[in-house]
Write a protein that holds these residues in place. Structure first.
Motif, PDB file in Angstrom:
ATOM      1  N   PHE A 121       0.787  -1.232   0.000  1.00 19.35           N
ATOM      2  CA  PHE A 121       0.000   0.000   0.000  1.00 19.35           C
ATOM      3  C   PHE A 121       0.820   1.284   0.000  1.00 19.35           C
ATOM      4  N   LEU A 122       2.118   1.202   0.242  1.00 13.88           N
ATOM      5  CA  LEU A 122       2.945   2.407   0.188  1.00 13.88           C
ATOM      6  C   LEU A 122       2.849   3.098  -1.183  1.00 13.88           C
ATOM      7  N   PRO A 123       2.845   2.343  -2.303  1.00 17.28           N
ATOM      8  CA  PRO A 123       2.698   2.999  -3.614  1.00 17.28           C
ATOM      9  C   PRO A 123       1.325   3.629  -3.841  1.00 17.28           C
ATOM     10  N   SER A 124       0.361   3.365  -2.937  1.00 18.06           N
ATOM     11  CA  SER A 124      -0.962   3.976  -3.070  1.00 18.06           C
ATOM     12  C   SER A 124      -0.976   5.429  -2.610  1.00 18.06           C
ATOM     13  N   ILE A 125       0.064   5.847  -1.890  1.00 18.44           N
ATOM     14  CA  ILE A 125       0.108   7.225  -1.381  1.00 18.44           C
ATOM     15  C   ILE A 125       0.120   8.247  -2.525  1.00 18.44           C
ATOM     16  N   PRO A 126       1.024   8.123  -3.520  1.00 23.38           N
ATOM     17  CA  PRO A 126       0.966   9.091  -4.630  1.00 23.38           C
ATOM     18  C   PRO A 126      -0.309   8.973  -5.457  1.00 23.38           C
ATOM     19  N   TRP A 138      -3.437   4.756   6.960  1.00 18.93           N
ATOM     20  CA  TRP A 138      -2.030   5.147   6.818  1.00 18.93           C
ATOM     21  C   TRP A 138      -1.751   5.771   5.455  1.00 18.93           C
ATOM     22  N   VAL A 139      -2.455   5.355   4.422  1.00 18.01           N
ATOM     23  CA  VAL A 139      -2.284   5.970   3.100  1.00 18.01           C
ATOM     24  C   VAL A 139      -2.705   7.439   3.155  1.00 18.01           C
ATOM     25  N   ILE A 140      -3.842   7.715   3.808  1.00 19.71           N
ATOM     26  CA  ILE A 140      -4.320   9.095   3.933  1.00 19.71           C
ATOM     27  C   ILE A 140      -3.307   9.938   4.702  1.00 19.71           C
ATOM     28  N   ASN A 199     -15.638  21.142   5.812  1.00 16.89           N
ATOM     29  CA  ASN A 199     -14.978  21.309   4.519  1.00 16.89           C
ATOM     30  C   ASN A 199     -14.136  20.084   4.141  1.00 16.89           C
ATOM     31  N   VAL A 200     -14.733  18.898   4.296  1.00 15.30           N
ATOM     32  CA  VAL A 200     -14.028  17.644   3.987  1.00 15.30           C
ATOM     33  C   VAL A 200     -13.815  17.537   2.473  1.00 15.30           C
ATOM     34  N   ALA A 201     -12.589  17.190   2.072  1.00 19.46           N
ATOM     35  CA  ALA A 201     -12.236  17.183   0.652  1.00 19.46           C
ATOM     36  C   ALA A 201     -12.931  16.069  -0.123  1.00 19.46           C
ATOM     37  N   CYS A 202     -13.018  14.887   0.484  1.00 20.34           N
ATOM     38  CA  CYS A 202     -13.641  13.743  -0.186  1.00 20.34           C
ATOM     39  C   CYS A 202     -13.861  12.642   0.841  1.00 20.34           C
ATOM     40  N   VAL A 203     -14.549  11.600   0.422  1.00 22.00           N
ATOM     41  CA  VAL A 203     -14.764  10.427   1.279  1.00 22.00           C
ATOM     42  C   VAL A 203     -14.295   9.195   0.528  1.00 22.00           C
ATOM     43  N   ILE A 204     -13.559   8.336   1.214  1.00 24.64           N
ATOM     44  CA  ILE A 204     -13.153   7.041   0.653  1.00 24.64           C
ATOM     45  C   ILE A 204     -14.027   5.978   1.295  1.00 24.64           C
ATOM     46  N   THR A 205     -14.647   5.131   0.475  1.00 21.46           N
ATOM     47  CA  THR A 205     -15.604   4.156   0.988  1.00 21.46           C
ATOM     48  C   THR A 205     -15.725   2.968   0.039  1.00 21.46           C
ATOM     49  N   THR A 225     -16.686  11.205  -3.838  1.00 19.98           N
ATOM     50  CA  THR A 225     -16.630   9.899  -3.182  1.00 19.98           C
ATOM     51  C   THR A 225     -15.742   8.977  -4.005  1.00 19.98           C
ATOM     52  N   ILE A 226     -14.745   8.402  -3.353  1.00 14.35           N
ATOM     53  CA  ILE A 226     -13.764   7.545  -4.027  1.00 14.35           C
ATOM     54  C   ILE A 226     -13.868   6.141  -3.463  1.00 14.35           C
ATOM     55  N   THR A 227     -13.889   5.136  -4.325  1.00  9.75           N
ATOM     56  CA  THR A 227     -13.943   3.754  -3.847  1.00  9.75           C
ATOM     57  C   THR A 227     -12.541   3.298  -3.445  1.00  9.75           C
ATOM     58  N   ILE A 228     -12.495   2.342  -2.514  1.00  8.32           N
ATOM     59  CA  ILE A 228     -11.193   1.872  -2.036  1.00  8.32           C
ATOM     60  C   ILE A 228     -10.376   1.249  -3.161  1.00  8.32           C
ATOM     61  N   SER A 229     -11.051   0.628  -4.129  1.00 12.95           N
ATOM     62  CA  SER A 229     -10.322  -0.007  -5.236  1.00 12.95           C
ATOM     63  C   SER A 229      -9.602   1.026  -6.108  1.00 12.95           C
ATOM     64  N   GLU A 230     -10.136   2.239  -6.158  1.00 13.54           N
ATOM     65  CA  GLU A 230      -9.489   3.300  -6.936  1.00 13.54           C
ATOM     66  C   GLU A 230      -8.160   3.709  -6.332  1.00 13.54           C
ATOM     67  N   ILE A 231      -7.964   3.398  -5.065  1.00 13.48           N
ATOM     68  CA  ILE A 231      -6.725   3.766  -4.373  1.00 13.48           C
ATOM     69  C   ILE A 231      -5.800   2.563  -4.213  1.00 13.48           C
ATOM     70  N   LEU A 232      -6.330   1.474  -3.642  1.00 17.79           N
ATOM     71  CA  LEU A 232      -5.470   0.343  -3.289  1.00 17.79           C
ATOM     72  C   LEU A 232      -5.123  -0.556  -4.470  1.00 17.79           C
ATOM     73  N   ASN A 233      -5.945  -0.533  -5.521  1.00 22.93           N
ATOM     74  CA  ASN A 233      -5.688  -1.433  -6.653  1.00 22.93           C
ATOM     75  C   ASN A 233      -4.818  -0.805  -7.730  1.00 22.93           C
ATOM     76  N   LEU A 234      -4.414   0.445  -7.518  1.00 20.40           N
ATOM     77  CA  LEU A 234      -3.581   1.125  -8.503  1.00 20.40           C
ATOM     78  C   LEU A 234      -2.186   1.339  -7.933  1.00 20.40           C
ATOM     79  N   GLN A 235      -1.210   1.315  -8.800  1.00 21.68           N
ATOM     80  CA  GLN A 235       0.172   1.540  -8.397  1.00 21.68           C
ATOM     81  C   GLN A 235       0.710   2.735  -9.178  1.00 21.68           C
TER      82      GLN A 235
END
Length: 202
Positions: free
Chosen positions: A66-71, A100-102, A129-135, A144-154
């Motif tokens: 998940f470290l590569p999910s940060i960028p 931890w990614v956030i 003033n929340v920027a977005c929600v991950i769910t 609203t961003i799905t978890i797969s959009e973050i964790l499944n991409l490198q």
């Protein structure tokens, strides 16, 4: 049962005592806690099923995955540093990863209480003033961003954690519309971690 995951120590209490003593000498930040949490790379982080087979994932596996999910998150949100990012997710390995990614991306995670009504949550998102929600379930009025959009991409970009945030925001359980937000920084978390040794010893 013989313990095999506590380094050169004979019991959990000695292991935790050594780590907390070393932690005391570090900066009391969430970034320090992050690296301590994943320093025992061979220890098992969680078990999961693949069909009828039980698989395991180590702390090292999770750190590397998940470290590569940060960028990826930084590129997806494009919000200023220290912006608040909601996390609406059941307790799970993905919840821990995304927390931890956030933080690693330089944002402050708002841990959303799943027991609260959507209307109450929407008001909190708007008022703060929340920027977005991950769910992985609900869709909110803000991005609203799905978890797969973050964790499944490198990302091909080098992971940079210099922007690591030092604050987590919790929601109280609340009654009706009365919900409080509690802000915890690395120092608050540090003392909670140290208190765990007393619990283990008792």
């Amino acid at each position: 049962m013989k313990l095999t995951n506590v380094g050169n120590f004979n019991d959990i209490a000695s292991f935790v005592k050594d780590k907390t003593e070393r932690f005391c000498k570090e900066e009391k930040t969430l970034k320090s806690l992050f690296y301590y949490m994943f320093s025992e790379r061979d220890n098992i982080f969680f078990f999961f099923f693949v069909g009828f087979r039980i698989k395991k994932s180590s702390y090292g596996d999770c750190f590397d995955s998940f470290l590569p999910s940060i960028p990826v998150l930084k590129e997806k949100i494009k919000a200023p540093k220290n912006s608040i990012v909601g996390l609406y997710l059941q307790n799970s390995p993905d919840f821990i990863k995304l927390l931890w990614v956030i933080l690693g991306a330089g944002y402050r995670p708002l841990l959303m209480n799943l027991r609260l009504s959507k209307s109450v949550l929407e008001n909190i998102l708007k008022d703060n003033n929340v920027a977005c929600v991950i769910t992985d379930s609900e869709v909110f009025s803000i991005e609203t961003i799905t978890i797969s959009e973050i964790l499944n991409l490198q990302s091909e970009k080098t992971t940079d954690v210099s922007d690591f945030s030092d604050e987590i925001i919790f929601m109280s359980s609340g009654t009706s519309d009365s919900v409080k937000l509690c802000f915890y920084n690395g120092e608050n978390s540090f003392y909670q971690v140290c208190d765990s040794l007393t619990i283990i010893e008792n």
